[in-house]
Design a protein around this motif. Structure first.
Motif, PDB file in Angstrom:
ATOM      1  N   VAL A 151       0.867  -1.168   0.000  1.00  0.00           N
ATOM      2  CA  VAL A 151       0.000   0.000   0.000  1.00  0.00           C
ATOM      3  C   VAL A 151       0.905   1.219   0.000  1.00  0.00           C
ATOM      4  CG1 VAL A 151      -1.733   1.307   1.276  1.00  0.00           C
ATOM      5  CG2 VAL A 151      -1.835  -1.182   1.248  1.00  0.00           C
ATOM      6  N   ALA A 152       0.758   2.074  -1.008  1.00  0.00           N
ATOM      7  CA  ALA A 152       1.619   3.254  -1.105  1.00  0.00           C
ATOM      8  C   ALA A 152       1.436   4.118   0.126  1.00  0.00           C
ATOM      9  CB  ALA A 152       1.275   4.051  -2.360  1.00  0.00           C
ATOM     10  N   HIS A 153       2.534   4.725   0.581  1.00  0.00           N
ATOM     11  CA  HIS A 153       2.471   5.603   1.736  1.00  0.00           C
ATOM     12  C   HIS A 153       3.112   6.925   1.377  1.00  0.00           C
ATOM     13  CE1 HIS A 153       6.771   4.823   2.461  1.00  0.00           C
ATOM     14  NE2 HIS A 153       6.479   3.604   2.106  1.00  0.00           N
ATOM     15  N   SER A 158       9.277   8.527   0.992  1.00  0.00           N
ATOM     16  CA  SER A 158       8.685   7.554   0.087  1.00  0.00           C
ATOM     17  C   SER A 158       8.979   7.893  -1.362  1.00  0.00           C
ATOM     18  CB  SER A 158       7.169   7.480   0.303  1.00  0.00           C
ATOM     19  OG  SER A 158       6.556   8.673  -0.154  1.00  0.00           O
ATOM     20  N   PHE A 159       8.774   6.890  -2.237  1.00  0.00           N
ATOM     21  CA  PHE A 159       9.008   7.108  -3.663  1.00  0.00           C
ATOM     22  C   PHE A 159       8.110   8.206  -4.235  1.00  0.00           C
ATOM     23  CE2 PHE A 159       8.065   5.984  -8.139  1.00  0.00           C
ATOM     24  CZ  PHE A 159       9.321   6.245  -8.671  1.00  0.00           C
ATOM     25  N   PRO A 160       6.802   8.256  -3.911  1.00  0.00           N
ATOM     26  CA  PRO A 160       5.984   9.351  -4.446  1.00  0.00           C
ATOM     27  C   PRO A 160       6.501  10.733  -4.052  1.00  0.00           C
ATOM     28  CG  PRO A 160       4.575   7.619  -3.591  1.00  0.00           C
ATOM     29  CD  PRO A 160       5.974   7.271  -3.175  1.00  0.00           C
ATOM     30  N   VAL A 161       6.961  10.882  -2.819  1.00  0.00           N
ATOM     31  CA  VAL A 161       7.490  12.174  -2.376  1.00  0.00           C
ATOM     32  C   VAL A 161       8.729  12.544  -3.188  1.00  0.00           C
ATOM     33  CG1 VAL A 161       8.615  13.377  -0.459  1.00  0.00           C
ATOM     34  CG2 VAL A 161       6.550  12.038  -0.037  1.00  0.00           C
ATOM     35  N   GLU A 184       0.498   9.227  -5.984  1.00  0.00           N
ATOM     36  CA  GLU A 184       0.218   8.006  -5.232  1.00  0.00           C
ATOM     37  C   GLU A 184      -0.884   7.195  -5.902  1.00  0.00           C
ATOM     38  OE1 GLU A 184       1.087   8.029  -0.704  1.00  0.00           O
ATOM     39  OE2 GLU A 184      -0.147   9.797  -1.114  1.00  0.00           O
ATOM     40  N   VAL A 185      -1.926   7.881  -6.372  1.00  0.00           N
ATOM     41  CA  VAL A 185      -2.996   7.190  -7.080  1.00  0.00           C
ATOM     42  C   VAL A 185      -2.452   6.523  -8.347  1.00  0.00           C
ATOM     43  CG1 VAL A 185      -5.154   7.491  -8.367  1.00  0.00           C
ATOM     44  CG2 VAL A 185      -4.838   8.667  -6.173  1.00  0.00           C
TER      45      VAL A 185
END
Length: 230
Positions: A151-153, A158-161, A184-185
């Motif tokens: 579950v992305a965090h 984190s990678f999204p950040v 993230e989505v």
């Protein structure tokens, strides 16, 4: 520097010239060998059936050597996942630097390509879908399986950040919580489709990989316009 942070270093060329004390180097090499063995065993039996004994046997080490570095198999798998994600981030950062993408979508597409390539070539890479289940209080759930889908965090590291910082700094996308949320989505969508692509095909079902690109592209373009305007 966002690209360096994405790669996990203070400089994209760092790490190659760092000197390590002999004892530390031997310890790091032993640790890496154990993780290499864990990756091999994961590919053979899956991360739900792996045991520390299997890892020790493949590494040609004693079970005590494994426990010197890891308290249990969950810790081994968590460390392997961390290494796989670090290698993925570094690959994306270097590919962006080397390819000099002209817009934000080309950068994201490079990330998808890197993920697909690592799935095909990096032993045990599907460990990225492993994480330790946590209770509401933050501790492990007693008696529960330790595996679940990733579950992305949105933690600070984190990678999204990290990717959001690159897209904002390099391609001028508006940063902030909206960009982070949408990334993230998009990553959740891509993660699910790519996981499905490799479920039955070690090379990845090209249809699911193509749809991953199309769906992620369409979703992000709906907010940020065509890449040519980025």
């Amino acid at each position: 520097m966002p690209l360096a942070k994405l790669a996990g270093t203070s400089d994209l060329g760092a790490g190659r010239a760092v000197r390590t004390e002999p004892i530390q180097q031997r310890s790091a090499e032993r640790l890496d060998a154990l993780l290499d063995s864990a990756a091999y065993v994961v590919d053979q039996v899956g991360f739900d059936r792996i045991t520390t004994a299997m890892i020790a046997d493949h590494a040609g080490a004693s079970i005590g050597t494994v426990y010197r570095y890891f308290p249990d198999r969950v810790a081994v798998l968590s460390a392997l996942r961390d290494r796989s994600m670090a290698r993925f981030r570094a690959r994306v950062a270097f590919d962006i630097q080397d390819s000099s993408p002209q817009n934000w979508w080309q950068a994201i597409d490079l990330a998808i390509t890197a993920f697909v390539d690592l799935y095909r070539t990096e032993p045990g890479f599907h460990i990225v879908h492993f994480t330790e289940r946590q209770s509401v209080a933050g501790g492990p759930v007693a008696g529960a399986d330790a595996e679940q889908e990733l579950v992305a965090h949105s933690g600070d590291d984190s990678f999204p950040v990290r990717l959001a910082a690159v897209l904002s700094d390099e391609f001028g996308l508006d940063g902030g919580p909206d960009l982070l949320f949408r990334l993230e989505v998009a990553i959740e969508i891509a993660d699910g489709l790519l996981s499905r692509a490799f479920r039955d095909d070690p090379d990845g079902d090209s249809r699911f990989i193509a749809e991953c690109r199309a769906v992620a592209h369409g979703y992000l373009v709906s907010y940020y316009g065509g890449p040519e305007t980025a």
